[in-house]
Motif scaffolding. Structure first.
Motif, mmCIF file in Angstrom:
data_model
loop_
_atom_site.group_PDB
_atom_site.id
_atom_site.type_symbol
_atom_site.label_atom_id
_atom_site.label_comp_id
_atom_site.label_asym_id
_atom_site.label_seq_id
_atom_site.Cartn_x
_atom_site.Cartn_y
_atom_site.Cartn_z
ATOM 1 N N ASP A 135 0.838 -1.212 0.000
ATOM 2 C CA ASP A 135 0.000 0.000 0.000
ATOM 3 C C ASP A 135 0.868 1.254 0.000
ATOM 4 N N ALA A 136 1.976 1.200 0.751
ATOM 5 C CA ALA A 136 2.867 2.364 0.804
ATOM 6 C C ALA A 136 3.426 2.655 -0.589
ATOM 7 N N ILE A 137 3.792 1.598 -1.316
ATOM 8 C CA ILE A 137 4.338 1.795 -2.675
ATOM 9 C C ILE A 137 3.252 2.348 -3.603
ATOM 10 N N ARG A 138 2.011 1.845 -3.476
ATOM 11 C CA ARG A 138 0.913 2.388 -4.300
ATOM 12 C C ARG A 138 0.675 3.859 -3.973
ATOM 13 N N ASP A 139 0.739 4.210 -2.662
ATOM 14 C CA ASP A 139 0.553 5.620 -2.288
ATOM 15 C C ASP A 139 1.633 6.500 -2.913
ATOM 16 N N LEU A 140 2.864 5.983 -2.945
ATOM 17 C CA LEU A 140 3.989 6.771 -3.475
ATOM 18 C C LEU A 140 3.963 6.861 -5.002
ATOM 19 N N THR A 141 3.092 6.071 -5.637
ATOM 20 C CA THR A 141 3.020 6.082 -7.104
ATOM 21 C C THR A 141 1.626 6.484 -7.588
ATOM 22 N N ALA A 142 0.968 7.313 -6.809
ATOM 23 C CA ALA A 142 -0.371 7.806 -7.156
ATOM 24 C C ALA A 142 -1.325 6.659 -7.476
ATOM 25 N N GLY A 143 -1.157 5.546 -6.778
ATOM 26 C CA GLY A 143 -2.072 4.419 -6.929
ATOM 27 C C GLY A 143 -1.727 3.469 -8.067
ATOM 28 N N ARG A 144 -0.749 3.863 -8.922
ATOM 29 C CA ARG A 144 -0.482 3.067 -10.128
ATOM 30 C C ARG A 144 0.279 1.775 -9.859
ATOM 31 N N GLY A 145 1.211 1.827 -8.895
ATOM 32 C CA GLY A 145 2.117 0.707 -8.687
ATOM 33 C C GLY A 145 3.450 0.975 -9.378
ATOM 34 N N ALA A 146 4.429 0.106 -9.111
ATOM 35 C CA ALA A 146 5.786 0.314 -9.623
ATOM 36 C C ALA A 146 5.989 -0.422 -10.941
ATOM 37 N N ASP A 147 6.816 0.176 -11.811
ATOM 38 C CA ASP A 147 7.059 -0.390 -13.148
ATOM 39 C C ASP A 147 8.049 -1.542 -13.124
#
Ligand code: NAD
Ligand code: ZN
Ligand code: ZN
Length: 348
Positions: free
Chosen positions: A233-245
């Motif tokens: 969830d922290a990573i989604r928050d840091l990526t505007a909900g998109r997730g990491a590439d």
């Protein structure tokens, strides 16, 4: 000479006296200037039973090595005595198509190699000794000016392995993308710097030790995240909900593989580098659409040449904690206990 040798499976290595090697035709003896202690050695000494690996014991540990040419065998013309060199560690047959392209990590004729699927420190004598016998001069890369062997040694694995993994995901590491590095130890602290030095992606570092996250912040991570149930969830928050590439897992436990795909953006790459042995079920719905899941093993000779150049120019910093050969076992204990900053390097 002294050498730290693995003498039995599921036992700790021993510091023993062995003869100094002499080079045969085409071979080179390297005076070891640095030998890195890799977490894979801990897997080797603790996780593997007799018969699991195609290797005979005993052998000297240390598959991440650099030093100076001490003696060359007949016919060696590409290096000479005194040259500072890094040792490319995946020793293939040298003749198959992959090996001819420098991709000896994926040699297609391992039965014709000096050792099956290994190298010095992995089935044959490695660099945790005063001298190392290298079976062919093609496995040596001369160090560019400005790089000393104790700093260069970790580049041959802790640097090369993430460089290879990052390089294959370069097209997805654009200025609008995010890369996640899970496990900021020997490999991970190099990975986040390599991502920074070679791409414009935003970098999130994940670890379960605060010291590792502090190191990540100092090495240029844009954000750090504690590895726990809230990490995805922290990573989604840091990526505007998109997730990491791109997610690079330098642990490879079930929890970190699950975290990687839970935090992946559709079309992303999840690369498992760590060999903690975790497994997860795979199905159509088990990860976002078009997420590629892959493993990587080590890197190519060409990539080592590129990486040494990058390091010599000061684009990446190898954080080392140094030990004498007499203290090599303590280096592994510190690594096991999570007490090493960056990479532990044995300097004989
Ligand atoms: P290391 O011990 O230096 O670093 C591991 C890091 O992972 C540490 O910072 C630790 O705190 C962190 N960590 C542990 N559990 C975690 C968790 N659940 N979540 C987040 N972080 C966690 O190890 P290393 O030498 O960098 O090696 C890393 C892994 O890569 C090992 O499994 C090693 O065997 C493997 N390896 C693979 C290759 C390859 O070619 N695939 C090459 C070298 C090493
Ligand atoms: Zn290794
Ligand atoms: Zn080959």
């Amino acid at each position: 000479m002294k050498a730290l040798r693995l003498t039995g499976w599921k036992t700790e290595p021993e510091l023993v006296e062995v003869p100094k090697p002499t080079p045969g035709p085409g071979q080179v003896v390297v005076k070891v200037g640095g030998a890195g202690a890799c977490h894979s050695d801990l897997h080797l000494m603790h996780d593997f039973d007799d018969g699991m690996m195609p290797w005979q014991l005993p052998f000297t540990l240390g598959h991440e090595n650099a030093g100076w040419v001490d003696a060359v065998g007949d016919g060696v013309t590409t290096v000479s005595e005194g040259d500072a060199v890094a040792v490319y560690g995946a020793w293939g047959c040298g003749k198959c198509e992959r090996c001819r392209h420098g991709v000896e990590n994926y040699c297609e004729d391992p039965a014709a190699a000096p050792v099956i699927s290994g190298g010095g420190g992995l089935g044959l004598d490695g660099g945790m000794a005063e001298y190392l016998l290298v079976p062919s001069s093609r496995l040596l890369v001369r160090l560019p000016d400005g790089l000393d062997p104790a700093t260069a040694a970790p580049l041959t694995d802790a640097g090369l392995t993430p460089y290879h993994a990052i390089r294959r995901s370069w097209p997805k590491m654009t200025p609008t993308s995010t890369v996640v590095v899970i496990g900021v130890g020997g490999l991970g602290h190099m990975a986040l710097q390599l991502a920074k030095a070679t791409t414009a992606a935003k970098i999130i570092a994940v670890d379960n030790r605060t010291e590792a996250l502090d190191l990540a912040a100092r090495m240029g991570a844009d954000h750090t995240v504690m590895s726990d149930a809230a990490a995805a969830d922290a990573i989604r928050d840091l990526t505007a909900g998109r997730g990491a590439d791109v997610l690079l897992d330098f642990v490879g436990a079930e929890a970190t593989i699950e975290l990687s795909r839970a935090a992946a953006r559709p079309l992303g790459d999840v690369t498992i580098v760590g060999i903690a042995g975790g497994s997860v079920p795979f199905s159509f719905f088990s990860q976002p659409y078009e997420v590629s899941m892959q493993t990587t093993y080590w890197g190519t000779r060409r990539e080592l040449v590129e990486l040494l150049e990058l390091a010599a120019r000061g684009c990446v910093h190898v954080e080392t904690t140094r030990y004498s050969l007499d203290d090599a076992l303590r280096a592994y204990h510190d690594l096991r206990d999570g007490d090493v900053r960056g990479r532990a390097v044995i300097v004989p």
